[in-house]
Design a protein around this motif. Structure first.
Motif, short mmCIF file in Angstrom:
data_model
loop_
_atom_site.label_atom_id
_atom_site.label_comp_id
_atom_site.label_asym_id
_atom_site.label_seq_id
_atom_site.Cartn_x
_atom_site.Cartn_y
_atom_site.Cartn_z
N SER A 3 0.81 -1.21 0.00
CA SER A 3 0.00 0.00 0.00
C SER A 3 0.85 1.27 0.00
O SER A 3 0.47 2.29 -0.60
N VAL A 4 1.99 1.26 0.68
CA VAL A 4 2.86 2.45 0.73
C VAL A 4 3.42 2.76 -0.65
O VAL A 4 3.42 3.91 -1.11
N ILE A 5 3.90 1.72 -1.34
CA ILE A 5 4.44 1.91 -2.68
C ILE A 5 3.34 2.40 -3.62
O ILE A 5 3.55 3.28 -4.45
N ALA A 6 2.14 1.81 -3.48
CA ALA A 6 1.02 2.22 -4.33
C ALA A 6 0.67 3.69 -4.10
O ALA A 6 0.43 4.44 -5.05
N GLN A 10 0.99 6.77 -6.83
CA GLN A 10 -0.13 7.65 -7.16
C GLN A 10 0.25 9.12 -6.97
O GLN A 10 -0.13 9.98 -7.76
N ALA A 11 1.02 9.40 -5.92
CA ALA A 11 1.47 10.77 -5.70
C ALA A 11 2.37 11.25 -6.83
O ALA A 11 2.24 12.38 -7.31
N LYS A 22 7.91 11.42 1.05
CA LYS A 22 7.54 11.23 2.46
C LYS A 22 7.22 9.77 2.76
O LYS A 22 7.44 9.29 3.87
N ARG A 23 6.70 9.08 1.76
CA ARG A 23 6.28 7.70 1.97
C ARG A 23 7.42 6.69 1.83
O ARG A 23 7.39 5.63 2.45
N ALA A 32 10.95 1.14 -3.98
CA ALA A 32 11.10 2.40 -3.27
C ALA A 32 12.23 3.23 -3.86
O ALA A 32 12.10 4.45 -4.03
N LEU A 33 13.34 2.59 -4.19
CA LEU A 33 14.46 3.31 -4.80
C LEU A 33 14.05 3.91 -6.14
O LEU A 33 14.41 5.05 -6.46
N ALA A 34 13.29 3.15 -6.93
CA ALA A 34 12.84 3.66 -8.22
C ALA A 34 11.94 4.88 -8.05
O ALA A 34 12.10 5.90 -8.74
N LEU A 35 11.00 4.79 -7.10
CA LEU A 35 10.10 5.92 -6.87
C LEU A 35 10.85 7.12 -6.32
O LEU A 35 10.56 8.27 -6.68
#
Length: 406
Positions: A3-6, A10-11, A22-23, A32-35
């Motif tokens: 859910s955090v990655i999703a 979306q952000a 922030k997430r 997470a690294l990609a985002l």
């Protein structure tokens, strides 16, 4: 996907880079690294963004081919934004094929759009058009449709087709508002603003005035003979005489075109074409030879007639002769025009875009820096060059290099 990655994804899709960070700021797994990398790119820290995306690609295992391919596409986009035009195109094409194979058509299309944008930046307009034909924007989400129309508009502007450009920009604006991404909206607005600022100067009958791009299009479609100082050709609507590789002939043609309907003295022609401060019989003999060559080159468009004082250009069919000149004419104007987009360029990227050697471009940049016209950041391979955007001018519009044939 947790859910955090999703939520972070979306952000990012909505253009909220800080919300995404922030997430996932404290996570080091591949997604997470990609985002984080994409978020840093949106913020403008392209160096950090590239490092994060590369770490993300390494974090994904060999069985996660689609995730790794997406990281390659993200790195290619960062390279394009940082004007690293030497980034290997074959790697991007391999990533696109992987995404297509796994059914990720949207990201595969995005990879192809990046390749098209690279062609557009380096002036490969025909290659960009060929690649663009295979993409149907109706099949993609609004953000990609906006990107598609921005590329169509960019090609049309460089082809000097303002109606096509305006139509494409209107569609891009509509798609950007549906996507509701602030950065994309600003990009569309910035592209549309180019049509509202001068793109060239018109010199006719001894006077001059600035022209918008649609006015440039009208001049090129008129019955006049146009001495085009952007592409170094003399042309009318039917015939085009390229003189890009014959600079002396073009300098003579331009000087005669600027003076039309009057003649130009031999002394003025010698000074403009040869840079001669003092003239002797050898200079006059050379002028006669070059004028003879100009007569042959322009024989289908105009006559070059001798007068008591010098020479006169007389059109055969056209009603008048005009000169289309750059807004800013100084040494190294092409380099300044590329830097005027407000982005930071590497010397290798400028060399690729200008079709010149990197060493030549580096010497040019050093001389411009000494004159205070450009500035650099970073060192060695990370060095980037930039200049403040010139307000009110669309100097990059009619680039690339005049010697490009496609």
């Amino acid at each position: 996907m947790d859910s955090v990655i999703a939520a972070a994804a979306q952000a990012l899709a909505a253009g909220d880079a800080l919300g995404a960070l922030k997430r996932v700021a404290l996570r080091d797994d591949g997604p997470a690294l990609a985002l984080r990398g994409i978020a840093m790119a949106q913020i403008g820290d392209l160096t950090r963004a590239r490092d994060l995306v590369r770490r993300a690609a390494r974090a994904f295992g060999p069985k996660q081919a689609m995730a790794r391919a997406r990281c390659v596409v993200a790195e290619a986009e960062i390279a394009l934004a940082s004007r690293d035009l030497g980034w290997p195109a074959r790697v991007l094409e391999a990533a696109r094929e992987t995404l297509e194979k796994h059914g990720d058509r949207a990201n595969a299309a995005h990879a192809q759009y990046l390749a098209v944008r690279r062609f557009l930046l380096i002036g490969r307009l025909a290659a960009a058009e060929r690649m663009l034909v295979s993409l149907d924007p109706a099949l993609f989400p609004p953000a990609l449709r906006a990107s598609h129309e921005l590329i169509v508009a960019g090609i049309a502007m460089r082809r000097i087709r303002t109606k096509v450009a305006r139509t494409a920009l209107a569609r891009a604006s509509e798609a950007a508002h549906v996507a509701d991404i602030p950065a994309l909206k600003r990009e569309v607005e910035s592209a549309a603003a180019i049509l509202k600022v001068p793109a060239a100067r018109l010199i006719v009958r001894g006077g001059e005035r600035p022209l918008l791009l649609e006015e440039v299009e009208a001049v090129l479609a008129s019955e006049a003979i146009v001495v085009d100082a952007y592409r170094y050709v003399v042309r009318d609507t039917r015939i085009s005489v390229p003189l890009g590789r014959r600079p002396v002939l073009f300098a003579l043609a331009r000087c005669l075109g600027e003076a039309w309907p009057n003649d130009v003295s031999r002394g003025t022609l010698l000074a403009r074409a040869f840079g001669a401060k003092y003239t002797d019989e050898s200079h006059r003999a050379r002028l006669r030879v070059e004028i003879g060559r100009l007569r042959v080159a322009l024989r289908t468009l105009a006559d070059v007639n001798a007068t008591h004082e010098g020479f006169l250009l007389s059109p055969r069919r056209a009603s008048e002769i005009v000169v289309l000149a750059r807004l800013v004419e100084e040494e190294h104007a092409e380099v300044l025009a590329f830097l005027a987009d407000g982005e930071s360029w590497s010397s290798s990227a400028l060399a690729l875009a200008l079709g010149s050697s990197q060493r030549t471009v580096q010497r040019t940049l050093d001389s411009l820096a000494a004159a205070g016209k450009v500035q650099s950041t970073g060192r060695a391979r990370a060095r980037r060059w930039m200049s403040p955007t010139m307000p009110g001018f669309a100097t990059p519009l009619l680039l690339p290099s005049p010697f490009q044939t496609d």
